[in-house]
Scaffold this active site. Structure first.
Site, mmCIF file in Angstrom:
data_model
loop_
_atom_site.group_PDB
_atom_site.id
_atom_site.type_symbol
_atom_site.label_atom_id
_atom_site.label_comp_id
_atom_site.label_asym_id
_atom_site.label_seq_id
_atom_site.Cartn_x
_atom_site.Cartn_y
_atom_site.Cartn_z
ATOM 1 N N THR A 98 -8.854 -4.321 -2.833
ATOM 2 C CA THR A 98 -9.642 -5.418 -3.385
ATOM 3 C C THR A 98 -8.806 -6.040 -4.497
ATOM 4 O O THR A 98 -8.559 -5.405 -5.519
ATOM 5 C CB THR A 98 -10.986 -4.929 -3.957
ATOM 6 N N LYS A 173 -14.989 -10.885 -0.203
ATOM 7 C CA LYS A 173 -15.261 -9.617 -0.904
ATOM 8 C C LYS A 173 -15.850 -9.903 -2.302
ATOM 9 O O LYS A 173 -16.709 -9.174 -2.781
ATOM 10 C CB LYS A 173 -13.962 -8.803 -1.007
ATOM 11 N N LYS A 241 -12.963 -4.079 -12.458
ATOM 12 C CA LYS A 241 -11.786 -4.793 -11.948
ATOM 13 C C LYS A 241 -12.254 -5.898 -10.993
ATOM 14 O O LYS A 241 -11.846 -7.055 -11.104
ATOM 15 C CB LYS A 241 -10.868 -3.796 -11.223
HETATM 16 P P1 NAP Z 1 -8.073 5.530 -5.557
HETATM 17 O O1 NAP Z 1 -8.738 6.729 -4.957
HETATM 18 O O2 NAP Z 1 -7.918 5.464 -7.033
HETATM 19 O O3 NAP Z 1 -6.635 5.411 -4.864
HETATM 20 C C1 NAP Z 1 -5.701 4.441 -5.254
HETATM 21 C C2 NAP Z 1 -4.453 4.628 -4.418
HETATM 22 O O4 NAP Z 1 -3.480 3.660 -4.794
HETATM 23 C C3 NAP Z 1 -3.766 5.987 -4.607
HETATM 24 O O5 NAP Z 1 -3.181 6.374 -3.397
HETATM 25 C C4 NAP Z 1 -2.703 5.671 -5.653
HETATM 26 O O6 NAP Z 1 -1.618 6.569 -5.636
HETATM 27 C C5 NAP Z 1 -2.274 4.304 -5.189
HETATM 28 N N1 NAP Z 1 -1.642 3.503 -6.241
HETATM 29 C C6 NAP Z 1 -2.239 2.945 -7.323
HETATM 30 N N2 NAP Z 1 -1.342 2.274 -8.058
HETATM 31 C C7 NAP Z 1 -0.156 2.385 -7.417
HETATM 32 C C8 NAP Z 1 1.147 1.904 -7.678
HETATM 33 N N3 NAP Z 1 1.405 1.136 -8.750
HETATM 34 N N4 NAP Z 1 2.134 2.224 -6.810
HETATM 35 C C9 NAP Z 1 1.880 3.001 -5.719
HETATM 36 N N5 NAP Z 1 0.662 3.492 -5.425
HETATM 37 C C10 NAP Z 1 -0.344 3.186 -6.264
HETATM 38 O O7 NAP Z 1 -8.791 4.178 -5.114
HETATM 39 P P2 NAP Z 1 -9.736 3.886 -3.856
HETATM 40 O O8 NAP Z 1 -11.129 4.231 -4.203
HETATM 41 O O9 NAP Z 1 -9.115 4.437 -2.631
HETATM 42 O O10 NAP Z 1 -9.673 2.284 -3.828
HETATM 43 C C11 NAP Z 1 -8.544 1.599 -3.322
HETATM 44 C C12 NAP Z 1 -8.870 0.100 -3.263
HETATM 45 O O11 NAP Z 1 -10.005 -0.089 -2.410
HETATM 46 C C13 NAP Z 1 -9.240 -0.518 -4.613
HETATM 47 O O12 NAP Z 1 -8.769 -1.829 -4.675
HETATM 48 C C14 NAP Z 1 -10.757 -0.484 -4.609
HETATM 49 O O13 NAP Z 1 -11.315 -1.507 -5.436
HETATM 50 C C15 NAP Z 1 -11.044 -0.747 -3.131
HETATM 51 N N6 NAP Z 1 -12.341 -0.229 -2.653
HETATM 52 C C16 NAP Z 1 -12.779 1.012 -2.994
HETATM 53 C C17 NAP Z 1 -14.014 1.449 -2.528
HETATM 54 C C18 NAP Z 1 -14.564 2.829 -2.888
HETATM 55 O O14 NAP Z 1 -15.749 3.082 -2.644
HETATM 56 N N7 NAP Z 1 -13.773 3.727 -3.434
HETATM 57 C C19 NAP Z 1 -14.800 0.630 -1.712
HETATM 58 C C20 NAP Z 1 -14.299 -0.620 -1.350
HETATM 59 C C21 NAP Z 1 -13.076 -1.044 -1.842
HETATM 60 P P3 NAP Z 1 -1.699 7.984 -6.433
HETATM 61 O O15 NAP Z 1 -2.368 8.950 -5.502
HETATM 62 O O16 NAP Z 1 -0.288 8.329 -6.706
HETATM 63 O O17 NAP Z 1 -2.478 7.717 -7.697
#
Ligand code: NAP
Length: 289
Positions: A98, A173, A241
């Site tokens: 997102t 979104k 965010k």
């Molecule tokens: P998350 O669990 O915090 O995972 C983030 C991922 O991104 C991890 O693999 C992290 O690596 C990687 N990452 C972050 N910064 C990075 C960088 N600078 N370089 C390389 N890798 C990086 O987040 P999530 O919940 O999966 O969400 C991911 C996206 O989907 C976000 O944009 C969020 O808004 C969106 N989203 C989430 C949900 C939900 O319910 N969780 C629902 C819809 C949309 P590390 O493992 O090394 O930290």
């Protein structure tokens, strides 16, 4: 079967990549900044992992990313070891993060210059939707790339829609998040009011959820809200965010978002209560503190 790279094995990416491998039957190479997660994924699902985004993307038909925000996205795509450095001609880049519509347009232009296509494809449906492979995917980009990518995206989705040109997926979104923000606050206020009124909240929800007040949030979050449990789900930090992205876009397009702006400030207070990683339904905790 296509050759696929998936970059970013977080709460969402880890199971999405799993569905591409197991349900879609694709040949999947993963990359994660913290390598231990990539090793765990490969131990669980097979496939391969790479040490950099560029290495993972080399020679692949489809390259997916699902990272945190605009800056993270720039790092894994156009950064020094980014996947845009190695993507082959006529391949398709698909971003499930997102992020802003601006970064989506920027990456689409860079992809075009590099001879491959880009789709912004943010998702909704949360952790459970990702784990069960039933996400909703809102896509921006060219129809031809969409038609080629859709059967692959289908591996982890229940609904995939092409919303318009580059950025249109992210704009859709934003509408999703704007619609959720006020709704969750309304639900929190209703449950908080019901508790003060001395009603049986489970019974209240059982009855009103079948009428006009019913919602996904009511169905899926009322039990934990009543119990005051928030250590799961979609993190408040991520929601802030997202709302920041919505408010910035509204500054540009002139839309009025008074409730979204207010709820964003309520989430700021939840963060001050220590709720950065709490689920977004924790607006209830702010009312009940
Ligand atoms: P998350 O669990 O915090 O995972 C983030 C991922 O991104 C991890 O693999 C992290 O690596 C990687 N990452 C972050 N910064 C990075 C960088 N600078 N370089 C390389 N890798 C990086 O987040 P999530 O919940 O999966 O969400 C991911 C996206 O989907 C976000 O944009 C969020 O808004 C969106 N989203 C989430 C949900 C939900 O319910 N969780 C629902 C819809 C949309 P590390 O493992 O090394 O930290």
């Amino acid at each position: 079967m296509a050759s696929v790279a998936f970059l970013g094995l977080g709460v969402m990416g880890y199971p999405m990549a799993g569905h591409l491998k197991n349900k879609g039957g694709h040949d999947v190479t993963v990359y994660n900044r913290t390598t231990a997660k990539a090793e765990k994924w490969v131990a669980e699902h097979g496939g391969a992992f790479a040490k950099t985004p560029a290495e993972a993307a080399e020679g692949k038909d489809f390259v997916f990313t699902c990272v945190g925000n605009d800056n993270d996205l720039r790092q894994v795509t156009i950064g020094p070891d980014g996947c845009f450095r190695s993507m082959k001609a006529n391949s398709i880049y698909i971003d499930n993060t997102t992020a802003s519509a601006e970064v989506a347009r920027e990456l689409a232009a860079q992809a075009e210059a590099g001879g491959f296509a880009a789709l912004d494809a943010p998702v909704s449906g949360g952790q459970a939707g990702a784990e069960n492979g039933v996400l909703t995917v809102m896509v921006g980009g060219e129809k031809d790339a969409f038609d080629r990518a859709k059967p692959v995206i289908d591996s982890f989705a229940r609904m995939v829609g092409l919303m318009g040109p580059a950025g249109a997926g992210q704009l859709t979104k934003m509408i999703n998040q704007i619609a959720i923000a006020g709704l969750v606050q309304g639900l929190a206020e209703g449950l908080h009011f019901g508790r003060r009124a001395g009603l049986d909240l489970e019974k209240v929800v059982e009855v009103i959820s079948k009428g006009a007040a019913g919602s996904w949030q009511m169905e899926n979050r009322h039990k934990t809200m009543i119990a005051g449990k928030y250590d799961f789900g979609f993190a408040v930090d991520w929601m802030r965010k997202d709302l920041g992205i919505c408010l910035e876009e509204a500054d540009r397009n002139g839309a009025k978002l008074p409730v979204t702006a207010l709820v964003d400030q309520f989430y700021k207070e939840v963060q001050q209560m220590g709720g950065n990683r709490w689920d977004t339904s924790s607006l209830m905790a702010r009312l009940e503190r």
